[in-house]
Design an enzyme around this catalytic site. Structure first.
Site, PDB file in Angstrom:
ATOM      1  N   GLU A  19      19.194  25.077  14.016  1.00 38.60           N
ATOM      2  CA  GLU A  19      18.059  25.217  14.937  1.00 38.60           C
ATOM      3  C   GLU A  19      17.042  24.099  14.742  1.00 38.60           C
ATOM      4  O   GLU A  19      16.481  23.561  15.706  1.00 38.60           O
ATOM      5  CB  GLU A  19      17.388  26.584  14.733  1.00 38.60           C
ATOM      6  CG  GLU A  19      18.264  27.769  15.086  1.00 38.60           C
ATOM      7  CD  GLU A  19      18.708  27.767  16.535  1.00 38.60           C
ATOM      8  OE1 GLU A  19      17.933  27.304  17.392  1.00 38.60           O
ATOM      9  OE2 GLU A  19      19.837  28.221  16.816  1.00 38.60           O
TER      10      GLU A  19
ATOM     11  N   ASP B  77      24.871  20.920  15.332  1.00 38.66           N
ATOM     12  CA  ASP B  77      25.850  21.224  14.280  1.00 38.66           C
ATOM     13  C   ASP B  77      26.043  20.020  13.368  1.00 38.66           C
ATOM     14  O   ASP B  77      26.079  20.155  12.130  1.00 38.66           O
ATOM     15  CB  ASP B  77      27.200  21.602  14.908  1.00 38.66           C
ATOM     16  CG  ASP B  77      27.214  23.012  15.468  1.00 38.66           C
ATOM     17  OD1 ASP B  77      26.287  23.790  15.153  1.00 38.66           O
ATOM     18  OD2 ASP B  77      28.149  23.340  16.222  1.00 38.66           O
TER      19      ASP B  77
END
Length: 424
Positions: free
Chosen positions: A285, A366
């Site tokens: 995040e 990611d």
């Protein structure tokens, strides 16, 4: 000869329904596959796969019914002139309560009140079935019927409080905007979005969920250390009681400038095996923040909003357009509704493009977490979230490309493994 705008819009809606139903059928076929994708064999248990498959198929069957009813109602509303009929009906109601039917703001609010009542009535059976049948059958729903009703009433009350001043402001801006109308409308919506982003987590979200500070301990220390290392201005770290309504899990962040907050669902904390997996999710995040994904998305939305209002100003005085939909007057709100229907083809293309960008952002976030050294924790965390949320394990490539804002788990794991090998 007048252009058949309404017939064209209804025709395109039906064409899009047929196309999306085709994609839904492809996805339904993928969901029925009895085996896991090769990448997930040995990663996802057979028990979880069977549960996920049953849940996804239940939702798919429900989706077919819901979409069929929706296209029937939406097409009928336009084709049979229900929209102009309802507009006149809402105006006729005003003198009965001693209000001026010539006041466009009052007329519009009366119309919206009727639309809200109609929407609640037509949506309620689907909401109840989704929540208390499908979600309950698969162990997700934690709501009682009274909690469901209470949330619905709160939502209606919020609409009653917030909608009138917003609608009134839009009508006044359109009536007095002149040649710079598009810019004024965009500026108003820009300010409104900032205000809502500010007050929603502070005033509105707490009406539905309880937010408590994450207790002191290793998890809090690890998250604060990660945030500090990235110079993320974390001011508050909350846990939200998502488990009171559902066992689905999530995490998100919000806030402006030097006042950032992170929220963890209590279900996320319960489902992850260890604290490092939760921190890996937060690293992902924070990757969105560090890579400016939120800023880019916000700017894109603002540009699209300005372009939409620019398009609206070109057609808002088109008598033929209004008449095609059955209106002999040109109310502001009706003009906006009609314009939204006429640009549906562009909206589908834009939505598809935004999904492509969103999926690229997910891969980048990611990769950001992997570069921070969280590959070994991010991988099992994503698997755990997929398992616990019973997300679809098999996905049709065309369906996911068109609908998904996040890449399927198989693609994310493949990308993480590739990055991890390069790092090694």
């Amino acid at each position: 000869m007048a252009i058949p705008y309404m017939e064209t819009v209804v025709g395109f809606m039906i064409v899009m329904y047929i196309f999306e139903t085709y994609l839904d059928r492809r996805q339904h076929t993928a969901l029925k596959l009895p085996t896991l994708p090769k990448t997930l064999v040995g990663v996802i248990s057979q028990e979880k796969f069977e549960k996920s498959r049953a849940y996804s198929l239940d939702k798919s069957h429900f989706h077919f019914v819901h979409e069929f009813v929706t296209i029937l109602m939406d097409s009928a509303m336009l084709f049979f002139g229900i929209l102009p009929w309802f507009w006149k009906l809402s105006g006729g109601f005003l003198p009965m309560v001693g209000l001026d039917p010539e006041n466009e703001i009052l007329h519009t609010l009366s119309f919206l009140a009727g639309v809200m009542i109609w929407s609640q009535i037509t949506d309620l059976p689907f909401s109840l079935y989704s929540t208390f049948v499908i979600e309950s059958r698969h162990g997700f729903n934690k709501q009682t019927i009274w909690m469901f009703i209470r949330d619905m009433v709160k939502g209606i009350l919020l609409s009653i409080v917030l909608a009138p001043p917003i609608v009134a402001a839009i009508i006044v801006i359109v009536q007095k905007g002149g040649p710079y109308l598009a810019i004024y409308l965009w500026a108003f919506m820009f300010i409104l979005s900032l205000v809502m982003m500010t007050i929603y987590p502070v005033l509105i979200a707490p009406l539905f969920n309880k937010f408590t500070p994450l207790p002191d301990g290793d998890l809090r220390e690890k998250i604060e250390k990660l945030a500090s290392s990235l110079k993320f201005p974390l001011t508050k770290l909350f846990v939200v009681d998502g488990s009171t309504r559902s066992s689905h899990s999530n995490a998100y962040m919000y806030g402006f400038f030097k006042n950032k907050r992170i929220v963890l669902y209590d279900t996320l904390i319960q489902q992850c095996k260890n604290e490092d997996e939760i921190v890996a999710v937060i690293a992902h995040e924070l990757g969105h923040w560090k890579l400016n994904h939120t800023t880019y998305s916000f700017i894109a939305v603002q540009i699209l909003t300005l372009l939409q209002f620019g398009g609206y100003t070109l057609v808002r005085n088109s008598t033929d357009l209004f008449r095609s939909f059955g209106f002999d007057t040109q109310p502001v709100l009706i003009g906006l509704i009609i314009f939204q229907h006429t640009v549906i083809p562009l909206q589908h293309l834009v939505s598809f493009g935004l999904n492509l960008v969103s999926r690229a952002f997910e891969f980048q976030a990611d990769a950001f977490a992997v570069k921070l050294g969280y590959a070994k924790d991010l991988r099992p965390a994503l698997v755990k979230l997929q398992e616990e949320n019973l997300s679809a394990m098999n996905t049709d490539p065309l369906y996911s490309a068109y609908h998904y804002s996040h890449p399927p788990l198989v693609e994310r794991l493949r990308a993480i493994d590739g990055l991890d090998k390069k790092t090694d």
